[in-house]
Design a protein around this motif. Structure first.
Motif, PDB file in Angstrom:
ATOM      1  N   ASP A 174      18.073  24.248  30.979  1.00 44.19           N
ATOM      2  CA  ASP A 174      18.781  25.352  30.342  1.00 44.19           C
ATOM      3  C   ASP A 174      17.924  26.600  30.174  1.00 44.19           C
ATOM      4  N   ILE A 175      17.086  26.832  31.185  1.00 47.68           N
ATOM      5  CA  ILE A 175      16.359  28.096  31.271  1.00 47.68           C
ATOM      6  C   ILE A 175      16.834  28.736  32.581  1.00 47.68           C
ATOM      7  N   GLU A 176      17.185  30.013  32.503  1.00 49.65           N
ATOM      8  CA  GLU A 176      17.726  30.689  33.690  1.00 49.65           C
ATOM      9  C   GLU A 176      16.765  30.630  34.863  1.00 49.65           C
ATOM     10  N   GLN A 177      17.365  30.520  36.052  1.00 52.74           N
ATOM     11  CA  GLN A 177      16.579  30.424  37.272  1.00 52.74           C
ATOM     12  C   GLN A 177      15.608  31.595  37.444  1.00 52.74           C
ATOM     13  N   ARG A 178      16.077  32.794  37.121  1.00 54.76           N
ATOM     14  CA  ARG A 178      15.220  33.971  37.340  1.00 54.76           C
ATOM     15  C   ARG A 178      13.972  33.925  36.452  1.00 54.76           C
ATOM     16  N   LEU A 179      14.108  33.310  35.273  1.00 58.14           N
ATOM     17  CA  LEU A 179      12.929  33.175  34.400  1.00 58.14           C
ATOM     18  C   LEU A 179      12.017  32.079  34.919  1.00 58.14           C
ATOM     19  N   LEU A 180      12.624  30.952  35.303  1.00 59.99           N
ATOM     20  CA  LEU A 180      11.824  29.849  35.851  1.00 59.99           C
ATOM     21  C   LEU A 180      11.018  30.327  37.043  1.00 59.99           C
ATOM     22  N   SER A 181      11.636  31.145  37.872  1.00 61.15           N
ATOM     23  CA  SER A 181      10.907  31.601  39.054  1.00 61.15           C
ATOM     24  C   SER A 181       9.744  32.508  38.651  1.00 61.15           C
ATOM     25  N   ARG A 182       9.908  33.276  37.582  1.00 61.74           N
ATOM     26  CA  ARG A 182       8.783  34.080  37.078  1.00 61.74           C
ATOM     27  C   ARG A 182       7.667  33.172  36.554  1.00 61.74           C
ATOM     28  N   PHE A 183       8.063  32.108  35.857  1.00 56.55           N
ATOM     29  CA  PHE A 183       7.061  31.187  35.305  1.00 56.55           C
ATOM     30  C   PHE A 183       6.187  30.636  36.421  1.00 56.55           C
ATOM     31  N   LYS A 184       6.781  30.488  37.597  1.00 54.90           N
ATOM     32  CA  LYS A 184       6.039  29.890  38.713  1.00 54.90           C
ATOM     33  C   LYS A 184       5.208  30.910  39.489  1.00 54.90           C
TER      34      LYS A 184
END
Ligand code: ADP
Ligand code: MG
Length: 340
Positions: free
Chosen positions: A150-160
């Motif tokens: 339940d974390i938006e994809q666009r944020l997850l991709s930033r985390f990576k």
């Protein structure tokens, strides 16, 4: 106000195999905030493994090296509260502006953002601004980005974008040095066999290790009890009992299939028979609840399914518990078996 705790620094963050990568990455970031490819630096790992300590240590070190830089430590929970408050007071822009002016932003326990779309959105904009301007972002989480829900994809991709570094459970050597260091700093002497006993028996996390040693110190100095192996055993036993013992996925499958009177092979089979599907979904649900395994690993161990199937199973169990009394009873009966 940086909100940093100077008691959490690199000097007393002892190095071991379990934390070497995360610790070195943290040092690299502290030496050149915003100037390494570790941006963001995401430190992840289970409870009590040192995420908060390391996050502060990085901030403290940066403040020391670059006093002119603004460093801010904040928990994701507090960040969320501030954000909600700003929406209520119509000061959302001030909130964003405040965070965009920071040089080094440290947010602890970002798993707290899960399911909170407003906070995720505002953090996304702040993150982009900081990152584009070469500012450093440091995050901690109890899970790796791939396992965050339940974390938006666009944020997850930033985390990576930067580096994700895991803190593992400390090995025996590291546990010994953490104990010795704690005793040394408190000026307490303790027989070697007792230190070894504690280090051998408390394995799950550093917080418990420290808790046990604090109890030992208290017993010896306040109650004037001699620190014997028996005393150490009593204290260790209390700590070990209080922690939920980690159940294995094999054990969960055995308990669930016994409960529904089927074989493990049936539980894992490809059949679509409703009661078997539900048993399998419950096994996945408990594996997620009581083990540290990733969704992918749970799926592969319970009948070679993928992570999306496990995620779906967990949601289905949640839903059925709301709508189906009988199913809820199954879940509660089984849950008792894992918690007692
Ligand atoms: P987390 O945030 O991961 O739950 P904390 O950072 O709160 O864990 O750590 C729990 C306790 O263990 C703290 O008191 C911290 O100082 C201590 N600790 C964790 N890792 C280390 C380490 N490598 N060396 C010394 N103390 C540690
Ligand atoms: Mg923490």
């Amino acid at each position: 106000e940086s909100q940093l705790n100077p008691g959490y620094n690199f000097e007393n963050f002892l190095e071991g195999d379990s934390n070497r990568l995360a610790r070195s990455a943290g040092m690299a970031v502290a030496n050149k905030p915003g100037g390494t490819s570790f941006n963001p630096l995401l430190v992840f790992g289970g409870v009590g493994l040192g995420k908060t300590h390391l996050a502060h240590a990085i901030g403290v070190e940066i403040k020391d090296k670059y006093p002119e830089k603004t460093v801010l430590y904040i928990s994701a929970e507090k960040f969320t509260q501030q954000y909600i408050e700003s929406v209520k007071k119509n000061t959302r822009n001030d909130f964003i502006h405040f965070y965009q002016l920071i040089d080094v932003l440290i947010i602890d326990d970002v798993q707290f953002f899960s399911g909170k779309s407003g906070t995720q959105d505002v953090f996304f904009h702040i993150f982009n601004h900081l990152h584009q301007n070469g500012k450093q972002v440091i995050l901690t989480s109890d899970k790796a980005p791939v396992d965050m829900q339940d974390i938006e994809q666009r944020l997850l991709s930033r985390f990576k974008w930067g580096l994700s570094a895991e803190l593992h459970t400390p090995d025996y050597e590291t546990r010994i040095s953490i104990l010795r260091n704690k005793l040394y700093r408190d000026g307490v002497e303790m027989p070697e066999d007792i230190i070894e006993y504690v280090a051998k028996n408390i394995k799950t996390n550093v917080r418990e290790l420290e808790g046990a040693v604090i109890s030992l110190i208290a017993q010896s100095s306040f109650n004037k009890k001699e620190v014997t192996l028996e005393l150490a055993q009593q204290i260790v036993e209390k700590f070990v009992k209080n922690t939920k013992r980690e159940v294995s996925i094999d054990y969960i499958q055995k308990v669930v299939s016994d409960y529904f009177q089927m074989d493990i092979s049936t539980l894992q089979s490809k059949t679509r028979k409703r009661h078997i599907v539900q048993a399998r979904q419950l096994a996945m649900f408990f594996a997620k609840k009581y083990t540290k395994a990733s969704l992918a690993s749970i799926g592969s161990q319970i009948g070679k399914r993928d992570h999306a199937t496990v995620l779906h199973a967990c949601k289905t169990v949640d839903n059925l518990c709301e709508t189906d009394k009988q199913f809820r009873k199954y879940m509660e009966d089984l849950n008792k078996k894992f918690t007692q």
